[in-house]
Design an enzyme around this catalytic site. Sequence first.
Site, short mmCIF file in Angstrom:
data_model
loop_
_atom_site.label_atom_id
_atom_site.label_comp_id
_atom_site.label_asym_id
_atom_site.label_seq_id
_atom_site.Cartn_x
_atom_site.Cartn_y
_atom_site.Cartn_z
N ASN A 11 0.86 -1.18 0.00
CA ASN A 11 0.00 0.00 0.00
C ASN A 11 0.90 1.23 0.00
O ASN A 11 1.47 1.58 1.03
CB ASN A 11 -0.90 -0.02 1.25
CG ASN A 11 -1.70 1.25 1.40
OD1 ASN A 11 -1.83 2.03 0.46
ND2 ASN A 11 -2.23 1.48 2.60
N LYS A 13 0.08 4.31 -0.39
CA LYS A 13 -0.55 5.54 0.14
C LYS A 13 -0.27 6.71 -0.83
O LYS A 13 -0.27 6.51 -2.04
CB LYS A 13 -0.04 5.81 1.55
CG LYS A 13 -0.11 4.56 2.42
CD LYS A 13 0.17 4.79 3.87
CE LYS A 13 0.05 3.45 4.60
NZ LYS A 13 0.04 3.58 6.04
N HIS A 97 -9.45 1.18 4.60
CA HIS A 97 -8.16 1.39 5.27
C HIS A 97 -8.34 2.36 6.44
O HIS A 97 -9.14 3.29 6.36
CB HIS A 97 -7.12 1.92 4.28
CG HIS A 97 -5.75 1.95 4.87
ND1 HIS A 97 -5.30 3.02 5.62
CD2 HIS A 97 -4.76 1.03 4.88
CE1 HIS A 97 -4.08 2.75 6.05
NE2 HIS A 97 -3.72 1.55 5.61
N GLU A 169 -5.42 -4.81 10.68
CA GLU A 169 -4.40 -3.77 10.87
C GLU A 169 -4.70 -2.98 12.14
O GLU A 169 -5.51 -2.04 12.10
CB GLU A 169 -4.38 -2.83 9.67
CG GLU A 169 -4.03 -3.50 8.37
CD GLU A 169 -3.49 -2.50 7.36
OE1 GLU A 169 -2.34 -2.63 6.96
OE2 GLU A 169 -4.23 -1.56 7.00
N GLY A 175 2.29 2.52 10.64
CA GLY A 175 3.22 3.64 10.44
C GLY A 175 3.89 4.09 11.72
O GLY A 175 4.50 5.16 11.76
N SER A 215 3.38 -1.87 10.45
CA SER A 215 4.83 -1.88 10.72
C SER A 215 5.51 -3.21 10.39
O SER A 215 6.45 -3.62 11.07
CB SER A 215 5.11 -1.48 12.18
OG SER A 215 4.70 -0.13 12.39
N GLY A 236 2.82 -0.97 4.31
CA GLY A 236 2.87 0.43 3.94
C GLY A 236 4.31 0.88 3.74
O GLY A 236 4.94 0.60 2.71
N GLY A 237 4.87 1.52 4.75
CA GLY A 237 6.20 2.13 4.66
C GLY A 237 7.27 1.23 4.03
O GLY A 237 7.99 1.66 3.13
P1 PGA Z 1 2.78 0.47 7.65
O1 PGA Z 1 1.32 0.66 7.00
O2 PGA Z 1 3.35 -0.82 7.10
O3 PGA Z 1 3.57 1.66 7.20
O4 PGA Z 1 2.59 0.39 9.11
C1 PGA Z 1 0.45 -0.42 6.83
C2 PGA Z 1 -0.80 0.04 6.14
O5 PGA Z 1 -1.18 1.19 6.29
O6 PGA Z 1 -1.45 -0.74 5.43
#
Ligand code: PGA
Length: 260
Positions: A11, A13, A97, A169, A175, A215, A236-237
Amino acid sequence: MNDNRPIIAANWKMYKTPQEGYRFARQLAIKALNLTGVEFILFPSATGLFHIKDALKDTSVGLGGQNIHSAGEGAFTGETSVSMLLACGCRWALIGHSERRHIFHETDADIHAKIPAALDAGLNVILCIGERLEERQAGSTGAVLRQQLQDDLAGMESFPIERLVVAYEPVWAIGTGVVATTEQAGEAHAQVRAILLELFPDLPVEKVRILYGGSVKSANAAQLINTAGIDGFLIGGASLDIDEYEKIAEISQIETKVKL
Ligand code: PGA
């Protein structure tokens, strides 16, 4: 979608221009040839989709939209329809999300309208659910997951449930660098499966894959993918960096083979 491979979904974003996304996708298309034990799905921003679909041509890497509108078309400034996503080569829609829920105030009723819109048009759905920190601290994680699944999937007694993927999640892990422990994730995943079984006793709930998100990185991927009930990741990240993303996929592939 009778597939036991872990889903490794990215993802992005509101990161990456179409050009940056295209370059990433070209590299992934090559690497994916050796990583056939996982199912890749990219969720770029809507502006990149049309371009990125060409980079993924003739690969098994899936493409999806980060959000959809439930209406077929109309006067909805700033929104993206399902048919627009399909025309961009998408097979997936990310729905609900936590950033959509909590920053853009999307309600369970909104999410409930989007799911059939996506499924009816032929898109597979990743439905994101998860509790906030104060809800976990109050001991209401299970109740929150139940309420979200109940409301988001209300009245959908008979639908192609095998095309639904749920991403658990925890909001406090997204994040933040704080990842759920394997006990916390394992317990939540078991709860999600049990709630689905209760809501849809006549449907093949065993075909619903349940992803963990929050994360995820290469340093914690092995222990998470080895946790009972975790069928892949929504990242995400760590998905913004091709090397890190591939490393997570590689670890998931190796660990899943060990498990079999
Ligand atoms: P993250 O985000 O891996 O940066 O924690 C996960 C997500 O928002 O799906």
